[in-house]
Design a protein around this motif. Sequence first.
Motif, PDB file in Angstrom:
ATOM      1  N   THR A   1      16.007  24.912  17.307  1.00  0.00           N
ATOM      2  CA  THR A   1      15.327  24.703  16.026  1.00  0.00           C
ATOM      3  C   THR A   1      16.373  24.388  14.966  1.00  0.00           C
ATOM      4  O   THR A   1      17.566  24.645  15.162  1.00  0.00           O
ATOM      5  CB  THR A   1      14.536  25.962  15.595  1.00  0.00           C
ATOM      6  N   PRO A   2      15.960  23.847  13.808  1.00  0.00           N
ATOM      7  CA  PRO A   2      16.929  23.561  12.748  1.00  0.00           C
ATOM      8  C   PRO A   2      17.757  24.794  12.385  1.00  0.00           C
ATOM      9  O   PRO A   2      17.267  25.934  12.462  1.00  0.00           O
ATOM     10  CB  PRO A   2      16.043  23.109  11.587  1.00  0.00           C
ATOM     11  N   ILE A   3      18.993  24.549  11.986  1.00  0.00           N
ATOM     12  CA  ILE A   3      19.954  25.626  11.742  1.00  0.00           C
ATOM     13  C   ILE A   3      20.900  25.230  10.612  1.00  0.00           C
ATOM     14  O   ILE A   3      21.210  24.055  10.428  1.00  0.00           O
ATOM     15  CB  ILE A   3      20.744  25.928  13.045  1.00  0.00           C
TER      16      ILE A   3
ATOM     17  N   ALA B   1      30.699  35.030   8.191  1.00  0.00           N
ATOM     18  CA  ALA B   1      29.869  33.935   8.676  1.00  0.00           C
ATOM     19  C   ALA B   1      28.399  34.295   8.508  1.00  0.00           C
ATOM     20  O   ALA B   1      28.018  35.460   8.595  1.00  0.00           O
ATOM     21  CB  ALA B   1      30.177  33.662  10.147  1.00  0.00           C
ATOM     22  N   CYS B   2      27.596  33.272   8.278  1.00  0.00           N
ATOM     23  CA  CYS B   2      26.156  33.476   8.121  1.00  0.00           C
ATOM     24  C   CYS B   2      25.410  32.312   8.761  1.00  0.00           C
ATOM     25  O   CYS B   2      25.840  31.160   8.671  1.00  0.00           O
ATOM     26  CB  CYS B   2      25.798  33.564   6.638  1.00  0.00           C
ATOM     27  N   VAL B   3      24.302  32.643   9.397  1.00  0.00           N
ATOM     28  CA  VAL B   3      23.408  31.665  10.004  1.00  0.00           C
ATOM     29  C   VAL B   3      22.056  31.779   9.324  1.00  0.00           C
ATOM     30  O   VAL B   3      21.553  32.879   9.117  1.00  0.00           O
ATOM     31  CB  VAL B   3      23.225  31.943  11.514  1.00  0.00           C
ATOM     32  N   CYS B   4      21.470  30.640   9.015  1.00  0.00           N
ATOM     33  CA  CYS B   4      20.100  30.588   8.526  1.00  0.00           C
ATOM     34  C   CYS B   4      19.306  29.756   9.533  1.00  0.00           C
ATOM     35  O   CYS B   4      19.603  28.573   9.751  1.00  0.00           O
ATOM     36  CB  CYS B   4      20.036  29.960   7.140  1.00  0.00           C
ATOM     37  N   ALA B   5      18.357  30.405  10.189  1.00  0.00           N
ATOM     38  CA  ALA B   5      17.539  29.745  11.216  1.00  0.00           C
ATOM     39  C   ALA B   5      16.361  30.653  11.527  1.00  0.00           C
ATOM     40  O   ALA B   5      16.319  31.800  11.087  1.00  0.00           O
ATOM     41  CB  ALA B   5      18.366  29.491  12.474  1.00  0.00           C
ATOM     42  N   ASP B   6      15.435  30.143  12.330  1.00  0.00           N
ATOM     43  CA  ASP B   6      14.373  31.004  12.837  1.00  0.00           C
ATOM     44  C   ASP B   6      15.011  32.171  13.581  1.00  0.00           C
ATOM     45  O   ASP B   6      16.051  32.014  14.221  1.00  0.00           O
ATOM     46  CB  ASP B   6      13.473  30.237  13.803  1.00  0.00           C
ATOM     47  N   GLU B   7      14.366  33.330  13.517  1.00  0.00           N
ATOM     48  CA  GLU B   7      14.898  34.495  14.229  1.00  0.00           C
ATOM     49  C   GLU B   7      14.876  34.228  15.730  1.00  0.00           C
ATOM     50  O   GLU B   7      13.870  33.778  16.271  1.00  0.00           O
ATOM     51  CB  GLU B   7      14.076  35.735  13.898  1.00  0.00           C
TER      52      GLU B   7
END
Length: 164
Positions: A73-75, A143-149
């Motif tokens: 999914t988009p990230i 670090a940080c990720v933004c995406a669907d869980e």
Amino acid sequence: MILFFCRGEADSDAFVKFCYGHYRDIMSARGAELPSSVEILREDGQKPRFDTDAAHFNLSHSHGVMMLGISHTPIGVDIELVRDIDIKKFPFIEAQDNEEFFEKWTERESYAKLIGEGIAAIRRDIPKEAHFEHFPVYGDFHACVCADEQDIIAYDIDINAVNG
């Protein structure tokens, strides 16, 4: 989702394609059907993407460290060296210290990269439903990720394998 981290410098496209090979192997073992190779497409006004909708990626660099996220999914990803800065110059981020500042900064930047607007959207309010995962990396990096869980696997990549 799989995260790849490395210390050192490499050509960004070479790093992305090298890591995609590992992503494909891992996901194929879990039953996913992915192309054996991918091309990186760049179009004006859009973030770079693969030539398939079966995998999405996002890349970040900071002070000699690279972070790549690949997902179905988009990230959006961001990595930053936690360092002394004048946080008062960024009134749109409420933070008590540099650690908290970079936690919030990486959220903002990873979200902006997720939606494809990059640094231009750094001041934008983040929707409450946005999902973030935070990681300390190499001691002094955040670090940080933004995406669907989703489940996350992380790998430390030897830059010599990418460059050699």
